[in-house]
Scaffold this active site. Structure first.
Site, mmCIF file in Angstrom:
data_model
loop_
_atom_site.group_PDB
_atom_site.id
_atom_site.type_symbol
_atom_site.label_atom_id
_atom_site.label_comp_id
_atom_site.label_asym_id
_atom_site.label_seq_id
_atom_site.Cartn_x
_atom_site.Cartn_y
_atom_site.Cartn_z
ATOM 1 N N SER A 1 0.861 -1.195 0.000
ATOM 2 C CA SER A 1 0.000 0.000 0.000
ATOM 3 C C SER A 1 0.886 1.231 0.000
ATOM 4 C CB SER A 1 -0.884 0.012 1.246
ATOM 5 O OG SER A 1 -1.482 1.290 1.428
ATOM 6 N N TYR B 1 -2.261 -1.519 9.873
ATOM 7 C CA TYR B 1 -2.327 -1.896 8.459
ATOM 8 C C TYR B 1 -0.973 -1.695 7.776
ATOM 9 C CZ TYR B 1 -3.930 -1.799 3.581
ATOM 10 O OH TYR B 1 -4.103 -2.031 2.241
#
Length: 246
Positions: A142, A155
């Site tokens: 990400s 995350y």
């Protein structure tokens, strides 16, 4: 595929929705047979298979927990039996929960890391054992590993693990003619990203991007397509696919 041509076979985890679905359909348009791996939603998985088959290639859906090594080994056994082998593995399965560290629910933390870290390693391990020469593993990170926004700590930690795994596995597969890369999308119009954001928030995020918009799943699938096919000299890399977000 032309007469006598052997199709490449791709396995796409998280392939029934979002970016994974776009990747599965793009690889099908590239002429690859595609096996969609999904967690729970049979209806979405069957719709993905129908869309892939519409491109004129073979498709199947297999339900599996990516963090369960026996399930993942069984998945690869099934693909090898029914399709003849595995050439491409795209690990797009992932979950996200946002929270400041001080308020972090450790059950949520454990779920994120079970899917995003353990799942990535389990799938990568099986890919390392099974991919045929000329193959490719593409994992998902990400752009938050660079953006480092508040509330993304759990995350981002899980995706930083994927970025660390990628070049190490590429080196471990020396001599196998198998590439190992990761893609790191920025804000992309998926349910995962849009959940909980009102239109004004999405518009503000789009305005921060040099391209003046957020990404689409097809933007990401285009890069995965290259890494899963012709881009053989890109190896051990994390490719940031985010329109210039910084």
């Amino acid at each position: 595929m032309g007469s006598g041509t052997v199709s490449r076979v791709a396995v796409v985890t998280g392939g029934s929705r979002g970016i994974g679905r776009a990747v599965a359909e793009r690889l099908a348009r590239d002429g690859q047979d595609v096996v969609v791996v999904y967690a729970s939603n049979d209806t979405e998985a069957n719709a993905a298979v129908a869309a892939i088959e519409a491109a004129g290639v073979r498709a199947a859906a297999v339900r599996a927990d990516v963090a369960d090594e026996a399930a993942v080994a069984g998945l690869f056994d099934t693909v090898e039996r029914d399709f003849g082998g595995v050439d491409v593995v795209v690990n797009a399965a992932g979950v996200m929960a946002l929270s400041p560290v001080a308020d972090l629910d450790l059950d949520a933390f454990d779920r994120i890391h079970r899917i995003n870290v353990r799942g990535a390693f389990v799938v990568a391990r099986e890919a390392a054992r099974r991919l045929r020469p000329g193959g490719a593993l593409v994992s998902f990170s990400s752009s938050q590993t660079r953006l480092l926004s508040p509330s993304y700590a759990a995350y981002v930690a899980s995706k930083a693990a994927v970025e660390a795994l990628t070049p190490i596995l590429a080196k471990e597969l020396r001599g196998r003619d198998v590439t190992v890369n990761a893609v790191a999308p920025g804000p992309t119009a998926t349910d995962l990203f849009l959940d909980g954001k009102d239109a004004a928030t999405v518009e503000r995020i789009a305005g921060l991007n040099p391209m003046g918009r957020i990404g689409t799943p097809d933007d990401i699938a285009e890069v995965v397509s290259a890494l899963a096919g012709p881009a053989r000299w890109v190896n051990g890399q994390t490719v940031y696919v985010n329109g210039g977000a910084a």
